[in-house]
Design an enzyme around this catalytic site. Sequence first.
Site, PDB file in Angstrom:
ATOM      1  N   GLY A  53       0.813  -1.202   0.000  1.00  0.00           N
ATOM      2  CA  GLY A  53       0.000   0.000   0.000  1.00  0.00           C
ATOM      3  C   GLY A  53       0.851   1.257   0.000  1.00  0.00           C
ATOM      4  O   GLY A  53       1.957   1.279   0.537  1.00  0.00           O
ATOM      5  N   HIS A 232      -0.427   1.577  10.009  1.00  0.00           N
ATOM      6  CA  HIS A 232      -1.739   1.885   9.428  1.00  0.00           C
ATOM      7  C   HIS A 232      -2.692   2.365  10.525  1.00  0.00           C
ATOM      8  O   HIS A 232      -3.895   2.159  10.443  1.00  0.00           O
ATOM      9  CB  HIS A 232      -2.344   0.659   8.741  1.00  0.00           C
ATOM     10  CG  HIS A 232      -1.413  -0.036   7.809  1.00  0.00           C
ATOM     11  ND1 HIS A 232      -0.626  -1.115   8.192  1.00  0.00           N
ATOM     12  CD2 HIS A 232      -1.125   0.193   6.500  1.00  0.00           C
ATOM     13  CE1 HIS A 232       0.095  -1.514   7.169  1.00  0.00           C
ATOM     14  NE2 HIS A 232      -0.178  -0.734   6.132  1.00  0.00           N
ATOM     15  N   GLY A 422     -10.099   1.169   7.856  1.00  0.00           N
ATOM     16  CA  GLY A 422     -11.105   2.084   7.335  1.00  0.00           C
ATOM     17  C   GLY A 422     -11.324   2.047   5.844  1.00  0.00           C
ATOM     18  O   GLY A 422     -12.095   2.855   5.326  1.00  0.00           O
ATOM     19  N   CYS A 424     -12.329  -0.770   3.936  1.00  0.00           N
ATOM     20  CA  CYS A 424     -13.144  -1.870   3.416  1.00  0.00           C
ATOM     21  C   CYS A 424     -14.358  -1.365   2.646  1.00  0.00           C
ATOM     22  O   CYS A 424     -14.647  -1.836   1.544  1.00  0.00           O
ATOM     23  CB  CYS A 424     -13.584  -2.787   4.557  1.00  0.00           C
ATOM     24  SG  CYS A 424     -14.518  -4.237   4.008  1.00  0.00           S
ATOM     25  N   THR A 467      -7.362  -6.647   1.328  1.00  0.00           N
ATOM     26  CA  THR A 467      -7.729  -8.043   1.523  1.00  0.00           C
ATOM     27  C   THR A 467      -8.984  -8.408   0.749  1.00  0.00           C
ATOM     28  O   THR A 467      -9.052  -9.473   0.127  1.00  0.00           O
ATOM     29  CB  THR A 467      -7.938  -8.323   3.017  1.00  0.00           C
ATOM     30  OG1 THR A 467      -6.733  -8.013   3.722  1.00  0.00           O
ATOM     31  CG2 THR A 467      -8.288  -9.775   3.256  1.00  0.00           C
TER      32      THR A 467
END
Length: 609
Positions: A53, A232, A422, A424, A467
């Site tokens: 990321g 994160h 935060g 998803c 994910t």
Amino acid sequence: MSSKHWNYKQDLVHAHLKGLCHANPDLQFIESERVVINKHSKPDKVMILSGGGSGHEPLHAGFVGEGCLDVGVAGFVFASPSTKQIVSGLKAKPSDKGTLIVVKNYTGDILHFGLAAERAKAEGVPVELLIVQDDVSVGRTKNGMVGRRGLAGTSLVHKIVGAKAAKDSNKASLSEVYQLGEAVVANLVTIGASLDHCTIPGNRHHESESDDEDEQKHLLKEDEIEVGMGIHNESGIKRVSPIPTIDTLVADLLKYLLDKSDEERHYVDFDSSDEVVLMINNLGGTSNLELYAIQNTVVEQLATDYKIKPARVYTGAYTTSLDGPGFSITLLNVTRAGGKEVFDCLDYPTKVPGWNSSYTTAEWAAKSESFVIDAPPVSDASATSKVRFSSSTVKAVLESGCKKLLTKEPKITLYDTVAGDGDCGETLANGAHAILDLLAADKLEITDGVRSLTQITDVVETAMGGTSGGLYSIFISALAKSLKDRELQQGGYEVTPQILAASLKDALESLYRYTRARAGDRTLIDALAPFVEQFAASKGDLNQANKACHEGAESTRKLKAKFGRASYVSEEEFKPFEAEGGLPDPGAIGLAALVDGFAEAYSKIGSNL
């Protein structure tokens, strides 16, 4: 202060990567896939690929260049790049000697980079996956099957394996590079501390200005720090108030790294006779004035309290957390990791910006005006089948499912703000919008079952990171493969509910090869597995399967997380959701919404697939 981030008309990650290439003549950019490559890499050496990321710059693209990484793959902020991006990176720089993939230990990264590695192996390409997990803040009891998080030690791994692959005329083999990398990872420990959470571009400039009571409860107080905070914004070991002096804090952090009596966090032995590397890493918002003062405190306490004198000291921003106002301490036991060879690799010359280097005048003069190149083909876009779906049914079902999912996005985002990082809700919404756009443009070849699923996989991989993107992409891809395998055995056919049920079971089994999560682990699987099982048991009754999916998703409110970032969150942070039965898994709730939309449309149509 009005804001902590500037406003951007263009995609921030793209703009950053292009800017990086403007400033570094050795780099090229596959713009469509957010892949940065070293244009001078040659196929006579092991290629080193890494990524993850964005938001941790200079990791990973900032370590691409001679003597370090050959390829860097960037996801969206705090979200893993897709498998498609990673495969593009692998194909951009093929090697006769194979490729080593370096990845931090996070679920989304493991899924996407693992799948890319498996695809490469299936094509006969030698690939090894090296997982970096250097965090000591999450103890053995809590990390369970998840393992330790990958932190700033990743940058040391990049430098060492990159140099190992590049140096000497007799280039190292893939096995030799991988073994050195494994030894380094096994002797690496990191812990951090922060004054506050980082802020994410595009979000409100600071959480403290929110009126949401749930968000307020998770904020650090004005005179409070968090020890062990992840990169994160994940929860750490503890919060400390009032803010201690840097001497007291450093003493506490070094104890977590070096205390041999701590059974939870004693991962690596360090003796006074060992040669050690020290890295002080800026999480993004600590001034250089403070950072070097912190480094000095660490060096002094290592000497006085542990009789350790670091042989190398690196200080700077290597693995950040956007504007996180904190720092981390990394120690590498070089004696146990490989001795002189490790130092040779650390000292090997490189010009990558992440290792604080510079270019010569001649190199600037030779800089090409254009560094953007086309992405190599990743998949066969022309592949077709004689597996048939009902066009009107599939279109209606997909539209209904995606639209239903979009209505649930705010709630999913709220849940994931506590249980994850935060992203998803936004990730699922990106996938839903991409599929709806595909339908609106009439580009989805719906009647061809395999082709349409392959198209959906492609847009999901592109639109979704993290994910969720990995799980959905693997599952849909495996579903397409199962339908295709049946065609190879019996020829073309119409997809019936019974055939779909069998292929869904095949897809679930394929997904299980890439995740240890099972029903009961508080993940998306808690909704997916009951759906697949009930769809098969009911011989294709979508309403019954939908009910099972919802019951599975709701069951996660009472389950303890064992995977992903939710496994690091303290029970205290779940309490505000007790009134609604508990905090559910955001991914499971998202899948339940999608399936609910499917069932609503299918019930209205009442036709075949």
